[in-house]
Every structure is written in structure tokens, then in C-alpha cells.
Scaffold this motif. Structure first.
Motif, PDB file in Angstrom:
ATOM      1  N   GLY A  44       1.956  37.259  34.257  1.00  0.00           N
ATOM      2  CA  GLY A  44       0.764  38.072  34.425  1.00  0.00           C
ATOM      3  C   GLY A  44      -0.087  38.068  33.180  1.00  0.00           C
ATOM      4  O   GLY A  44       0.352  38.511  32.111  1.00  0.00           O
ATOM      5  N   GLY A  45      -1.326  37.568  33.316  1.00  0.00           N
ATOM      6  CA  GLY A  45      -2.202  37.397  32.158  1.00  0.00           C
ATOM      7  C   GLY A  45      -3.252  38.477  32.014  1.00  0.00           C
ATOM      8  O   GLY A  45      -4.353  38.198  31.537  1.00  0.00           O
ATOM      9  N   GLU A  57      -0.032  32.771  34.242  1.00  0.00           N
ATOM     10  CA  GLU A  57      -0.969  33.521  35.091  1.00  0.00           C
ATOM     11  C   GLU A  57      -1.384  32.646  36.271  1.00  0.00           C
ATOM     12  O   GLU A  57      -1.716  31.473  36.093  1.00  0.00           O
ATOM     13  CB  GLU A  57      -2.189  33.933  34.255  1.00  0.00           C
ATOM     14  CG  GLU A  57      -3.423  34.333  35.018  1.00  0.00           C
ATOM     15  CD  GLU A  57      -3.214  35.519  35.932  1.00  0.00           C
ATOM     16  OE1 GLU A  57      -3.741  35.476  37.067  1.00  0.00           O
ATOM     17  OE2 GLU A  57      -2.520  36.475  35.530  1.00  0.00           O
ATOM     18  N   LYS A  58      -1.370  33.211  37.487  1.00  0.00           N
ATOM     19  CA  LYS A  58      -1.716  32.437  38.676  1.00  0.00           C
ATOM     20  C   LYS A  58      -3.193  32.075  38.728  1.00  0.00           C
ATOM     21  O   LYS A  58      -3.577  31.107  39.384  1.00  0.00           O
ATOM     22  CB  LYS A  58      -1.358  33.229  39.938  1.00  0.00           C
ATOM     23  CG  LYS A  58      -2.168  34.498  40.132  1.00  0.00           C
ATOM     24  CD  LYS A  58      -1.815  35.183  41.437  1.00  0.00           C
ATOM     25  CE  LYS A  58      -2.509  36.533  41.561  1.00  0.00           C
ATOM     26  NZ  LYS A  58      -3.952  36.496  41.445  1.00  0.00           N
ATOM     27  N   ILE A 110      -6.920  34.326  32.805  1.00  0.00           N
ATOM     28  CA  ILE A 110      -6.512  35.387  31.887  1.00  0.00           C
ATOM     29  C   ILE A 110      -7.524  36.537  31.991  1.00  0.00           C
ATOM     30  O   ILE A 110      -8.733  36.344  31.812  1.00  0.00           O
ATOM     31  CB  ILE A 110      -6.444  34.874  30.435  1.00  0.00           C
ATOM     32  CG1 ILE A 110      -5.348  33.815  30.293  1.00  0.00           C
ATOM     33  CG2 ILE A 110      -6.213  36.035  29.462  1.00  0.00           C
ATOM     34  CD1 ILE A 110      -3.939  34.306  30.527  1.00  0.00           C
ATOM     35  N   THR A 128      -2.397  28.807  32.773  1.00  0.00           N
ATOM     36  CA  THR A 128      -3.178  29.493  33.799  1.00  0.00           C
ATOM     37  C   THR A 128      -3.223  28.643  35.071  1.00  0.00           C
ATOM     38  O   THR A 128      -2.876  27.464  35.063  1.00  0.00           O
ATOM     39  CB  THR A 128      -4.607  29.768  33.304  1.00  0.00           C
ATOM     40  OG1 THR A 128      -5.222  28.516  32.933  1.00  0.00           O
ATOM     41  CG2 THR A 128      -4.600  30.694  32.097  1.00  0.00           C
ATOM     42  N   ALA A 184       2.388  41.832  36.467  1.00  0.00           N
ATOM     43  CA  ALA A 184       1.461  41.136  37.350  1.00  0.00           C
ATOM     44  C   ALA A 184       0.494  42.063  38.072  1.00  0.00           C
ATOM     45  O   ALA A 184      -0.030  41.708  39.134  1.00  0.00           O
ATOM     46  CB  ALA A 184       2.259  40.316  38.364  1.00  0.00           C
TER      47      ALA A 184
END
Length: 454
Positions: free
Chosen positions: A25-26, A48-49, A52, A190, A223
């Protein structure tokens, strides 16, 4: 509808095969956790999905406050304030942090009593003294409010004035902190969703991602609104729901025109000045409660907060109902498909709520009547049943730390939250007592005490 423009950030091309700790989780909580760990010499992956800071971490009000916080958060927020003061030097970038002050207006006698009681409790716990000899906080009257906000039609009977509080720029902070973590040795990836956590004898052994496997000894799951679903994939029950808040950004007042620098919270609107001279404005009284399947799953643990805050919550049935129903009907694969569909969760703003707030502000404060709306956006806030964060080990799951449930208070407290999450993940002595933030409070029979303050 696109959200606010972020400082550009490019993730690393290569996914490391081995790290000590993976931070999933960004947002600001994850970014600060990664920075803390990297500064301590740990090999870190921040993954991160989407982008950021792309979700609520860049869409919040930008307030940095200890005023009117739940007292359980106060020790961590005291630590966060100290960290904000040296942040620009630490990350070698501008965060926009300014100690400009916040005023919390009391428009009813009940509100006056509530704010006075909060201040008495804050002082009795020693937190006011802990702020030191600098700006503190006090109750002020209507005349003092008029002096702080010349031209404002003051409807309040009194207010809590917190000069110690301030603001920073949400669109800058998470990318700058992530970049600082990378300079300290962290890998930052990312556009890559985490598909699950690997376990060996009840302990974290790695993570599975869209780009492959990463071995690690610990995972921090930070997240945001996706945390509960990701925890459920691992058989962990984390009661969490989503609340939507809408913000507008305005132009700056004409040069030479007196405009407020301090932020203001009233029953109808809230505003704070931005680094670009404009304002972020939102409703302080209306939030949208998204009705989704989990609304029924977690109806019982959330009954207390719904009862306390029912006047400020407006239910909405949107596409999220269908999306989440289909996702969980499809099991783990369905949820992971939902993750990929919403690389950056960009909900439709609740325009009516923020327009009512803006209309009330313009009626009360002539300086805002000439300001144009530059942009409108919405963000999803992850809420837990008592509105106090979860920053916690998970019983029986060695090596897993969860950091979520900031319930609209996460931006300001994020430096302290990241420090505590890092402490737990690497086994250092916690910077504050983590007991109030343990996940097990929702399952061990402890009474759910809804957040005090605002």
C-alpha cells in the motif's frame, strides 16, 4: 473523473526477489512505514497496485491536527507533530507543512460543553504540557473568532483554538516520502497488485504479486479501503467500511485581499488554505456511507458509530454494491479482479454535499464569493467500528502487521503511524503503547468505544 494532480512518481522497473519487509500500500501510512524501515537499515519493498498516494492519501483535507482528536491517538499525534516539523529536511522535498492553526467552532451549547470537556481531559492527561512552550490551545469567544477571521459572520458561541495545528499538501507528501525511502535503499514498485501472502508454519515467508514472488520475513498491510478484503483472503476478519468525502479546490483570492490563513471547522463547512493560495473546502457535517455487502456483514460492530454519527452519514447505493457483490461471489479471484479494476479508486463526488457547504461558506464569508472552483474530487475513507486506527500484529500470524482504519484522521498522524507500524514489523520497542490500536479489540469482548472529538 480524475482526482487531484500528484507529484509525478515512477516506480522501479525490477521487483526484488528478497527483502526483509514488504509494505503493501503506497499511501501515506505505507510510505512513512517504508521510510522508517529503510532509515533503520532494513531491506524494504513498498508495493502499490496503482499510483503512490493515488487514493485517499492525496484526496483528504490536508489537516495536521491534534485538536479534538480522540485521546487514544494523542501520544502518536504528539510524535507525528515532531516529525512534521523536520519532515522537509528529512525527505529533501517540500511537504507544504505549515503550523497555521485550526479553529473548531461550537455553534450550540452542547458543542461548547463537549469541546471544553475535551480540552479538560487533554490537559489532565498531560498532553497540553507535552506540547511544550510553543503554541498550545484554548477556548475562545465570539469576539476572538471575529478577530481571527475578519469579515466572517460568526454564528458560533465559542471555539477551540489550536495554534499548534497546521496543514500540509496531500498531493506532495506520499510521493516525496516514497522517494526519500527509495534514496535510503527501499525498492518502490507501482502498478503491481499483491495477490496474497505466503506462509510457512504460521509465519510470513513472502508475497505473491502480479510480477512474481518476493521472499520476506514480514509484511505491513497498509492498503487503505482494500485492507479488509486483502485480510479476508488470508482468513483474517477485519471489520472495515467505506465512507466517501468530497472536496473542492478554489482559486486564490485577488492579490492584496485579506484572506484567512487559519483553518476553520464549523457544523456546515470546513476550509484550509493551500500552498498555492487557494482553498480546499468540504462539508464538515455530511459524508456518504456507501452501502455494500459488507455493510450488512459488519452491521453489528458498526452499530455504535452509526448511532452516534447518523446525522452526518448519507447512505448511497452506487456501482460499488454490484462490483463488490460480484467480486465476493467470485471468491478470491473475484476480489483480486476488483483490485485490478480499480488501480486508482476514483469515486464519483457527492457534489450536493460540498456545494451546500460552499454556499453556506460564501454566505458567511464574503472573501470566498469571488473564488472560482478549480476542481472537485472524492475519496474513500476506510473506517473501523470505533474510528480509531488499527496498527497491530495479528494473533497467530507471525510477521504480519496491519495498519489501517484511520477513519479520516490518517494524513496528519501518518508520520507517527508509520513509525509505530515499523516498530512492530521489525521488533523494535514501540514508540507509543500499541494496546489501543490492536486488531483483537474487535474480537476479544472489549467494549467498542466510539472515537471522541471530531
Amino acid at each position: 473523473m480524475p482526482g487531484p494532480a500528484l507529484v509525478p512518481f515512477s516506480g522501479d522497473m525490477d521487483l526484488p526477489s528478497r527483502v526483509d519487509i514488504a509494505v503493501v500500500g503506497g499511501g501515506v501510512a505505507g510510505a512513512f512505514t517504508a521510510l522508517e524501515l529503510a532509515e533503520r537499515g532494513h531491506r524494504v519493498l513498498l508495493i502499490e497496485k496503482g499510483m503512490i498516494g493515488g487514493e485517499q492519501s492525496s484526496r483528504n483535507w490536508g489537516w495536521v491536527r491534534i485538536g479534538m482528536r480522540d485521546l487514544r491517538e494523542a501520544p502518536m499525534m504528539l510524535d507525528a507533530i515532531r516529525l512534521w516539523q523536520g519532515l522537509d529536511e528529512r525527505i529533501e522535498a517540500r511537504s507544504g507543512y505549515v503550523r497555521s492553526g485550526i479553529v473548531f467552532a461550537c455553534e450550540t451549547e452542547k458543542a461548547v460543553e463537549s469541546h471544553e470537556a475535551w480540552l479538560r481531559d487533554f490537559r489532565a492527561a498531560g498532553y497540553l504540557a507535552a506540547l511544550g512552550n510553543g503554541p498550545g490551545m484554548e477556548m475562545i469567544g465570539k469576539l476572538q473568532m471575529e478577530a481571527l477571521f475578519p469579515g466572517l459572520a460568526v454564528h458560533a458561541r465559542a471555539a477551540l483554538h489550536a495554534p499548534v495545528d497546521g496543514r500540509a499538501e496531500p498531493q506532495k507528501v506520499a510521493p516525496a516520502v516514497a522517494e526519500a525511502a527509495r534514496r535510503k535503499g527501499a525498492a518502490v514498485v507501482t502498478g503491481c497488485a499483491v495477490l496474497g501472502i505466503d506462509w510457512q508454519n504460521g509465519r510470513v515467508s513472502g508475497i505473491e504479486t502480479e510480477r512474481g514472488h518476493v521472499r520476506c520475513d514480514a509484511v505491513v498491510l497498509a492498503a487503505g479501503v482494500w485492507t479488509s478484503g486483502m485480510a479476508r483472503l488470508e482468513g483474517i476478519d477485519l471489520p472495515q467500511l467505506k465512507v466517501l468525502n468530497t472536496v473542492v479546490r478554489t482559486t486564490a483570492p485577488p492579490a492584496g485581499e485579506a484572506a484567512p490563513d487559519q483553518a476553520l471547522w464549523t457544523d456546515r463547512y470546513a476550509f484550509r488554505r493551500r500552498e498555492d493560495g487557494g482553498y480546499s473546502i468540504a462539508s464538515a457535517a455530511e459524508n456518504i456511507f456507501e452501502i455494500v455487502p459488507d455493510s450488512f456483514r459488519y452491521a453489528k460492530p458498526f452499530s455504535a458509530i452509526l448511532k452516534q454519527d447518523w446525522k452526518s452519514l448519507r447512505p448511497r447505493l452506487s456501482r460499488f454494491w454490484r462490483d463488490e457483490w460480484l467480486a465476493w461471489a467470485g471468491g478470491a479471484d473475484g476480489f483480486l479482479s476488483l483490485l485490478r479494476k480499480h488501480r486508482v479508486l476514483d469515486p464519483v463526488p457527492a457534489t450536493g454535499t460540498v456545494m451546500r457547504a460552499l454556499a453556506a461558506l460564501r454566505q458567511d464569508y464574503p472573501v470566498f464569493r469571488s473564488l472560482r472552483i478549480e476542481q472537485e474530487w472524492a475519496g474513500m475513507i476506510e473506517v473501523v467500528p470505533d474510528a480509531v486506527p488499527v496498527i497491530s500484529h495479528v494473533e497467530g500470524r507471525d510477521g504480519l502487521v496491519i495498519a489501517t482504519g484511520f477513519s479520516g484522521h490518517g494524513f496528519g498522524i501518518s508520520p507517527g503511524a508509520g513509525r509505530l507500524a515499523a516498530d512492530l514489523a521489525c521488533g523494535d520497542d514501540p514508540c507509543v503503547d500499541p494496546r489501543d490500536f490492536r486488531l483483537a479489540r474487535f474480537s476479544d469482548g472489549s467494549p467498542i468505544t466510539v472515537m471522541g472529538g471530531v
